[in-house]
Design a protein around this motif. Structure first.
Motif, mmCIF file in Angstrom:
data_model
loop_
_atom_site.group_PDB
_atom_site.id
_atom_site.type_symbol
_atom_site.label_atom_id
_atom_site.label_comp_id
_atom_site.label_asym_id
_atom_site.label_seq_id
_atom_site.Cartn_x
_atom_site.Cartn_y
_atom_site.Cartn_z
ATOM 1 N N GLN A 68 -19.924 -48.471 15.026
ATOM 2 C CA GLN A 68 -18.658 -49.067 15.469
ATOM 3 C C GLN A 68 -18.883 -49.869 16.753
ATOM 4 O O GLN A 68 -18.122 -50.788 17.073
ATOM 5 C CB GLN A 68 -17.596 -47.998 15.696
ATOM 6 C CG GLN A 68 -17.878 -47.068 16.862
ATOM 7 C CD GLN A 68 -16.816 -45.992 17.053
ATOM 8 O OE1 GLN A 68 -16.057 -45.690 16.141
ATOM 9 N NE2 GLN A 68 -16.756 -45.405 18.229
ATOM 10 N N ALA A 69 -19.966 -49.547 17.471
ATOM 11 C CA ALA A 69 -20.300 -50.256 18.708
ATOM 12 C C ALA A 69 -20.726 -51.694 18.450
ATOM 13 O O ALA A 69 -20.864 -52.473 19.395
ATOM 14 C CB ALA A 69 -21.419 -49.509 19.452
ATOM 15 N N SER A 70 -20.934 -52.060 17.179
ATOM 16 C CA SER A 70 -21.276 -53.450 16.869
ATOM 17 C C SER A 70 -20.064 -54.359 17.005
ATOM 18 O O SER A 70 -20.196 -55.570 17.163
ATOM 19 C CB SER A 70 -21.827 -53.552 15.448
ATOM 20 O OG SER A 70 -20.807 -53.307 14.488
ATOM 21 N N ALA A 71 -18.870 -53.760 16.913
ATOM 22 C CA ALA A 71 -17.646 -54.559 16.868
ATOM 23 C C ALA A 71 -16.659 -54.220 17.981
ATOM 24 O O ALA A 71 -15.596 -54.824 18.065
ATOM 25 C CB ALA A 71 -16.958 -54.367 15.516
ATOM 26 N N ALA A 72 -17.011 -53.248 18.830
ATOM 27 C CA ALA A 72 -16.119 -52.852 19.923
ATOM 28 C C ALA A 72 -16.929 -52.606 21.182
ATOM 29 O O ALA A 72 -18.027 -52.046 21.123
ATOM 30 C CB ALA A 72 -15.342 -51.587 19.544
ATOM 31 N N GLY A 73 -16.413 -53.028 22.304
ATOM 32 C CA GLY A 73 -17.093 -52.778 23.568
ATOM 33 C C GLY A 73 -16.897 -51.341 24.008
ATOM 34 O O GLY A 73 -15.765 -50.836 24.045
ATOM 35 N N LEU A 74 -17.989 -50.659 24.343
ATOM 36 C CA LEU A 74 -17.932 -49.281 24.827
ATOM 37 C C LEU A 74 -18.576 -49.217 26.209
ATOM 38 O O LEU A 74 -19.663 -49.777 26.415
ATOM 39 C CB LEU A 74 -18.673 -48.340 23.863
ATOM 40 C CG LEU A 74 -18.204 -48.324 22.406
ATOM 41 C CD1 LEU A 74 -19.085 -47.411 21.576
ATOM 42 C CD2 LEU A 74 -16.748 -47.907 22.301
ATOM 43 N N LYS A 75 -17.935 -48.549 27.108
ATOM 44 C CA LYS A 75 -18.426 -48.459 28.480
ATOM 45 C C LYS A 75 -19.856 -47.918 28.516
ATOM 46 O O LYS A 75 -20.183 -46.960 27.818
ATOM 47 C CB LYS A 75 -17.505 -47.541 29.287
ATOM 48 C CG LYS A 75 -17.868 -47.469 30.766
ATOM 49 C CD LYS A 75 -16.917 -46.552 31.517
ATOM 50 C CE LYS A 75 -17.301 -46.444 32.987
ATOM 51 N NZ LYS A 75 -16.425 -45.510 33.721
ATOM 52 N N ASP A 76 -20.692 -48.544 29.322
ATOM 53 C CA ASP A 76 -22.096 -48.154 29.524
ATOM 54 C C ASP A 76 -22.984 -48.393 28.311
ATOM 55 O O ASP A 76 -24.121 -47.943 28.268
ATOM 56 C CB ASP A 76 -22.219 -46.671 29.944
ATOM 57 C CG ASP A 76 -21.523 -46.380 31.264
ATOM 58 O OD1 ASP A 76 -21.339 -47.320 32.063
ATOM 59 O OD2 ASP A 76 -21.154 -45.217 31.495
ATOM 60 N N HIS A 77 -22.486 -49.118 27.322
ATOM 61 C CA HIS A 77 -23.238 -49.348 26.077
ATOM 62 C C HIS A 77 -23.669 -50.809 25.921
ATOM 63 O O HIS A 77 -23.810 -51.303 24.804
ATOM 64 C CB HIS A 77 -22.376 -48.970 24.858
ATOM 65 C CG HIS A 77 -22.239 -47.503 24.614
ATOM 66 N ND1 HIS A 77 -21.612 -46.659 25.500
ATOM 67 C CD2 HIS A 77 -22.638 -46.722 23.569
ATOM 68 C CE1 HIS A 77 -21.613 -45.418 25.003
ATOM 69 N NE2 HIS A 77 -22.239 -45.444 23.845
ATOM 70 N N SER A 78 -23.909 -51.509 27.025
ATOM 71 C CA SER A 78 -24.181 -52.955 26.938
ATOM 72 C C SER A 78 -25.267 -53.290 25.928
ATOM 73 O O SER A 78 -25.073 -54.105 25.022
ATOM 74 C CB SER A 78 -24.604 -53.499 28.309
ATOM 75 O OG SER A 78 -23.571 -53.384 29.235
ATOM 76 N N ILE A 79 -26.447 -52.676 26.090
ATOM 77 C CA ILE A 79 -27.567 -53.036 25.219
ATOM 78 C C ILE A 79 -27.364 -52.451 23.829
ATOM 79 O O ILE A 79 -27.692 -53.089 22.827
ATOM 80 C CB ILE A 79 -28.912 -52.525 25.791
ATOM 81 C CG1 ILE A 79 -29.004 -52.800 27.280
ATOM 82 C CG2 ILE A 79 -30.069 -53.203 25.086
ATOM 83 C CD1 ILE A 79 -30.242 -52.222 27.921
ATOM 84 N N TYR A 80 -26.848 -51.243 23.765
ATOM 85 C CA TYR A 80 -26.638 -50.609 22.461
ATOM 86 C C TYR A 80 -25.655 -51.426 21.619
ATOM 87 O O TYR A 80 -25.922 -51.719 20.448
ATOM 88 C CB TYR A 80 -26.126 -49.183 22.647
ATOM 89 C CG TYR A 80 -26.019 -48.407 21.347
ATOM 90 C CD1 TYR A 80 -27.156 -47.876 20.752
ATOM 91 C CD2 TYR A 80 -24.797 -48.214 20.718
ATOM 92 C CE1 TYR A 80 -27.077 -47.167 19.550
ATOM 93 C CE2 TYR A 80 -24.699 -47.512 19.531
ATOM 94 C CZ TYR A 80 -25.839 -46.995 18.949
ATOM 95 O OH TYR A 80 -25.751 -46.309 17.761
ATOM 96 N N CYS A 81 -24.504 -51.803 22.222
ATOM 97 C CA CYS A 81 -23.536 -52.625 21.498
ATOM 98 C C CYS A 81 -24.172 -53.938 21.047
ATOM 99 O O CYS A 81 -23.960 -54.388 19.914
ATOM 100 C CB CYS A 81 -22.325 -52.926 22.381
ATOM 101 S SG CYS A 81 -21.172 -51.547 22.610
ATOM 102 N N SER A 82 -24.959 -54.533 21.926
ATOM 103 C CA SER A 82 -25.614 -55.803 21.590
ATOM 104 C C SER A 82 -26.583 -55.632 20.432
ATOM 105 O O SER A 82 -26.643 -56.469 19.521
ATOM 106 C CB SER A 82 -26.370 -56.343 22.816
ATOM 107 O OG SER A 82 -25.498 -56.564 23.897
ATOM 108 N N SER A 83 -27.344 -54.543 20.446
ATOM 109 C CA SER A 83 -28.335 -54.329 19.387
ATOM 110 C C SER A 83 -27.658 -54.084 18.043
ATOM 111 O O SER A 83 -28.125 -54.562 16.999
ATOM 112 C CB SER A 83 -29.266 -53.160 19.739
ATOM 113 O OG SER A 83 -28.607 -51.909 19.654
#
Length: 245
Positions: free
Chosen positions: A138-153
Motif C-alpha cells: 500500500q506504500a506504493s500509492a500512499a505516503g507513510l511517515k518515515d518511509h521515503s525510500i520504502y514508498c519510492s521502491s
C-alpha cells in the motif's frame, strides 16, 4: 482452484525464508507445485524444508546479480514466479542516507528485474506461458511517515510491473502486483505491537484490522492461476480499504 492446476508446474518464490514467502512456498507445495524457494538465509531455508522436504532451497543473496542468475539456471523452466523479497529501512526524509537507498532499491526493485529476466527469457525461448506476481505494498500509492525510500521502491515495483506486463504479455507471460497493508507475520506482530502506533494505522483501514498472512497468500495464488488468465498489469490492493479512504 482447478484440480491439479499446479501439478507439474515449477514455482519460484523469493524471500521464502520467512513471513509471506514462507507461507506461500508451503501452500504452493501443498497444491502440488514444484517449489524453488530463494532466501539469503541458509538457516531459514533449512527450517522451511523441514516443514516440507519437497521444496527445493536456493541460498543466494539477491543483491548479487550474477550469482542470482547462476543459482536460477539449474531450475529452469520456471513458469510461475513470485518476487516477494524485500527490506525496509525507515528514517525521516531529512535523515535518508544514500547507502539505505542503494540497499532498498537493490533488493526491492533490482532483484525483480534480475530474477524475472532469467525466467522470462527462458520461457520465451521455450514458447511457454507464465505468470509473475510482484509483491508491492500500500506504500506504493500512499505516503507513510518515515518511509521515503520504502514508498519510492514500492512505487517503482508497480511501475515496473506495468511495463513488464506490456512487454511480456505478447509472449503469454502475465505480470501483476499485490499491494498489502500491514501483514501480521512474526515480524509484523512485533513491529506493530505498540497499541498507539497500531491504532493510527487501523483508523485508516475501513475493515479495522491488519492482514493475516493467508489474506495475502490466497490472492497471489489466484493471480498465478489460470482463473486470472485475463488479468495482466494490475496492482491489487490487499489493504482492507486503506487506499479507498
Amino acid at each position: 482452484m482447478t484440480e491439479n492446476e499446479f501439478q507439474n508446474k515449477t514455482v519460484c518464490v523469493t524471500g521464502a525464508g520467512r513471513g509471506i514467502g514462507k507461507a506461500l512456498a508451503l501452500r504452493l507445495a501443498e497444491l502440488g507445485a514444484k517449489v524453488i524457494a530463494i532466501s539469503k538465509s541458509d538457516e531459514n531455508l533449512k527450517q522451511l524444508v523441514a516443514l516440507n522436504n519437497k521444496i527445493s532451497p536456493v541460498c543466494v543473496d539477491l543483491c548479487d546479480w550474477n550469482a542470482t542468475k547462476e543459482a536460477i539456471k539449474p531450475h529452469l523452466p520456471i513458469q510461475l514466479l513470485v518476487n516477494n523479497a524485500a527490506v525496509a529501512i525507515l528514517h525521516p526524509f531529512l535523515e535518508v542516507k544514500p547507502e539505505d537507498f542503494d540497499v532498498l532499491f537493490n533488493v526491492n526493485v533490482r532483484s525483480i528485474i534480475c530474477v524475472s529476466q532469467e525466467i522470462a527469457r527462458d520461457l520465451i525461448e521455450r514458447k511457454l506461458p507464465g505468470s509473475i506476481v510482484n509483491v508491492s505494498s500500500q506504500a506504493s500509492a500512499a505516503g507513510l511517515k518515515d518511509h521515503s525510500i520504502y514508498c519510492s521502491s514500492k512505487a517503482a515495483v508497480d511501475g515496473l510491473t506495468r511495463v513488464m506486463a506490456l512487454e511480456l504479455g505478447p509472449h503469454n507471460i502475465r505480470v501483476n502486483s499485490v499491494q498489502p497493508t500491514v501483514v501480521l507475520t512474526e515480524m509484523g506482530r512485533i513491529g506493530w505491537s505498540d497499541e498507539t502506533k497500531a491504532a493510527g494505522m487501523l483508523s485508516k483501514i475501513p475493515l479495522h484490522r491488519f492482514a493475516e498472512v493467508d489474506d495475502v497468500v490466497e490472492p497471489i495464488i489466484y493471480l498465478l492461476s489460470n482463473r486470472s488468465a485475463m488479468i495482466n498489469g494490475v496492482g491489487l490492493p490487499i489493504d482492507g480499504g486503506f487506499l479507498a479512504t
